[in-house]
Enzyme design. Structure first.
Site, PDB file in Angstrom:
ATOM      1  N   ASP A 142       7.327  -2.210 -15.722  1.00 62.33           N
ATOM      2  CA  ASP A 142       8.041  -1.242 -14.886  1.00 62.33           C
ATOM      3  C   ASP A 142       7.181   0.022 -14.724  1.00 62.33           C
ATOM      4  O   ASP A 142       6.868   0.683 -15.710  1.00 62.33           O
ATOM      5  CB  ASP A 142       9.354  -0.913 -15.612  1.00 62.33           C
ATOM      6  CG  ASP A 142      10.205   0.087 -14.856  1.00 62.33           C
ATOM      7  OD1 ASP A 142       9.740   0.613 -13.824  1.00 62.33           O
ATOM      8  OD2 ASP A 142      11.336   0.334 -15.315  1.00 62.33           O
TER       9      ASP A 142
ATOM     10  N   CYS B 228      10.477  -0.479  -6.719  1.00 59.74           N
ATOM     11  CA  CYS B 228       9.042  -0.456  -7.082  1.00 59.74           C
ATOM     12  C   CYS B 228       8.445  -1.865  -7.064  1.00 59.74           C
ATOM     13  O   CYS B 228       7.707  -2.226  -6.147  1.00 59.74           O
ATOM     14  CB  CYS B 228       8.827   0.184  -8.458  1.00 59.74           C
ATOM     15  SG  CYS B 228       9.349   1.912  -8.547  1.00 59.74           S
ATOM     16  N   ARG B 229       8.762  -2.660  -8.103  1.00 60.41           N
ATOM     17  CA  ARG B 229       8.061  -3.944  -8.265  1.00 60.41           C
ATOM     18  C   ARG B 229       8.469  -4.998  -7.248  1.00 60.41           C
ATOM     19  O   ARG B 229       7.609  -5.645  -6.637  1.00 60.41           O
ATOM     20  CB  ARG B 229       8.298  -4.486  -9.687  1.00 60.41           C
ATOM     21  CG  ARG B 229       7.628  -3.658 -10.753  1.00 60.41           C
ATOM     22  CD  ARG B 229       8.131  -4.015 -12.134  1.00 60.41           C
ATOM     23  NE  ARG B 229       9.510  -3.587 -12.328  1.00 60.41           N
ATOM     24  CZ  ARG B 229      10.233  -3.832 -13.403  1.00 60.41           C
ATOM     25  NH1 ARG B 229       9.708  -4.531 -14.389  1.00 60.41           N
ATOM     26  NH2 ARG B 229      11.468  -3.388 -13.499  1.00 60.41           N
ATOM     27  N   SER B 230       9.781  -5.237  -7.099  1.00 63.61           N
ATOM     28  CA  SER B 230      10.166  -6.380  -6.253  1.00 63.61           C
ATOM     29  C   SER B 230       9.891  -6.157  -4.760  1.00 63.61           C
ATOM     30  O   SER B 230       9.490  -7.115  -4.087  1.00 63.61           O
ATOM     31  CB  SER B 230      11.611  -6.828  -6.513  1.00 63.61           C
ATOM     32  OG  SER B 230      12.544  -5.829  -6.236  1.00 63.61           O
TER      33      SER B 230
ATOM     34  N   CYS C  64      13.596  -7.267  -9.517  1.00 66.03           N
ATOM     35  CA  CYS C  64      13.285  -6.336 -10.606  1.00 66.03           C
ATOM     36  C   CYS C  64      14.577  -5.592 -10.953  1.00 66.03           C
ATOM     37  O   CYS C  64      15.673  -6.081 -10.661  1.00 66.03           O
ATOM     38  CB  CYS C  64      12.149  -5.388 -10.223  1.00 66.03           C
ATOM     39  SG  CYS C  64      12.492  -4.315  -8.809  1.00 66.03           S
TER      40      CYS C  64
ATOM     41  N   ASN D 272      14.839  -2.491  -7.526  1.00 61.40           N
ATOM     42  CA  ASN D 272      14.460  -2.936  -6.173  1.00 61.40           C
ATOM     43  C   ASN D 272      13.834  -1.814  -5.347  1.00 61.40           C
ATOM     44  O   ASN D 272      13.975  -1.757  -4.134  1.00 61.40           O
ATOM     45  CB  ASN D 272      15.670  -3.545  -5.423  1.00 61.40           C
ATOM     46  CG  ASN D 272      15.309  -4.309  -4.148  1.00 61.40           C
ATOM     47  OD1 ASN D 272      16.110  -4.362  -3.210  1.00 61.40           O
ATOM     48  ND2 ASN D 272      14.148  -4.886  -4.083  1.00 61.40           N
TER      49      ASN D 272
HETATM   50  P1  4NP Z   1      11.758  -1.303 -10.325  1.00 62.14           P
HETATM   51  O1  4NP Z   1      11.540   0.116 -11.040  1.00 62.14           O
HETATM   52  O2  4NP Z   1      12.719  -2.075 -11.203  1.00 62.14           O
HETATM   53  O3  4NP Z   1      10.388  -1.882 -10.317  1.00 62.14           O
HETATM   54  O4  4NP Z   1      12.300  -1.005  -8.952  1.00 62.14           O
HETATM   55  C1  4NP Z   1      12.607   0.956 -11.408  1.00 62.14           C
HETATM   56  C2  4NP Z   1      13.194   1.752 -10.461  1.00 62.14           C
HETATM   57  C3  4NP Z   1      14.226   2.608 -10.814  1.00 62.14           C
HETATM   58  C4  4NP Z   1      14.653   2.646 -12.119  1.00 62.14           C
HETATM   59  C5  4NP Z   1      14.074   1.825 -13.078  1.00 62.14           C
HETATM   60  C6  4NP Z   1      13.035   0.974 -12.715  1.00 62.14           C
HETATM   61  N1  4NP Z   1      15.699   3.531 -12.493  1.00 62.14           N
HETATM   62  O5  4NP Z   1      16.037   3.572 -13.680  1.00 62.14           O
HETATM   63  O6  4NP Z   1      16.242   4.231 -11.627  1.00 62.14           O
END
Ligand code: 4NP
Length: 161
Positions: free
Chosen positions: A131, A19-21, A14, A17
């Site tokens: 996201d 939340c989703r992945s 993602c 790294n």
């Molecule tokens: P992820 O979510 O891609 O599912 O881990 C996010 C985590 C942090 C951010 C964006 C999306 N950020 O902008 O910090």
């Protein structure tokens, strides 16, 4: 009995790294375990961005995952690197932006199959795992639902091969 070297290696990707992945990683690992395939499949996760390198997953991802019996708290963020495209057989992106970034980063001739995670869950009615970072609880629940469907589909595909 398969040895470590012929394991199928899967990298969930993602943006951050956190939340989703990591959720997708823990979900596939658990389903692989339930399917009795621990000796055949290895799972990891990474982000296309470097914002959260070394950080544990988002506390909301940990809490929602825990309610479905997933353990995420020991995981730490890392960024995708070029060597991952040879280390892994499957590099699975949560959304189109990350897929595009992976295709750009991928060294020519590397062996990984790069795809959207939800290509393994055509019945889910979504192409992307949205996201959840800037939203509420329902986003984290949706990540769990979609990654569960994709993990089931991945295991079914593995079994049919
Ligand atoms: P992820 O979510 O891609 O599912 O881990 C996010 C985590 C942090 C951010 C964006 C999306 N950020 O902008 O910090």
């Amino acid at each position: 009995m398969p040895t470590a070297s012929n394991k199928i290696r899967v990298l969930m990707v993602c943006l951050g790294n956190i939340c989703r992945s990591p959720t997708a990683e823990a979900m596939l690992r658990r389903k692989v375990h339930e399917a009795g395939l621990d000796d055949r499949v290895e799972v990891d996760s990474a982000g296309t961005a470097d914002y959260h390198v070394g950080s544990p997953p988002d506390r909301r991802a940990i809490a929602h995952g825990e309610r479905r019996g997933l353990k995420l708290q020991h995981l730490r963020g890392r960024q995708v690197e070029r060597a991952d495209f040879d280390r892994f057989d499957h590099v699975l992106a949560m959304d189109e932006d990350n897929l595009m970034n992976l295709q750009r980063l991928r060294p020519p001739g590397s062996r990984a199959r790069v795809a959207l995670l939800l290509s393994y869950a055509p019945q889910a009615g979504a192409r992307e795992v949205p996201d959840p970072y800037g939203g509420g609880a329902e986003g984290f629940e949706q990540v769990l639902d979609l990654t569960a469907a994709a993990a089931d589909g991945f295991i079914a595909a593995l079994r049919s091969n």
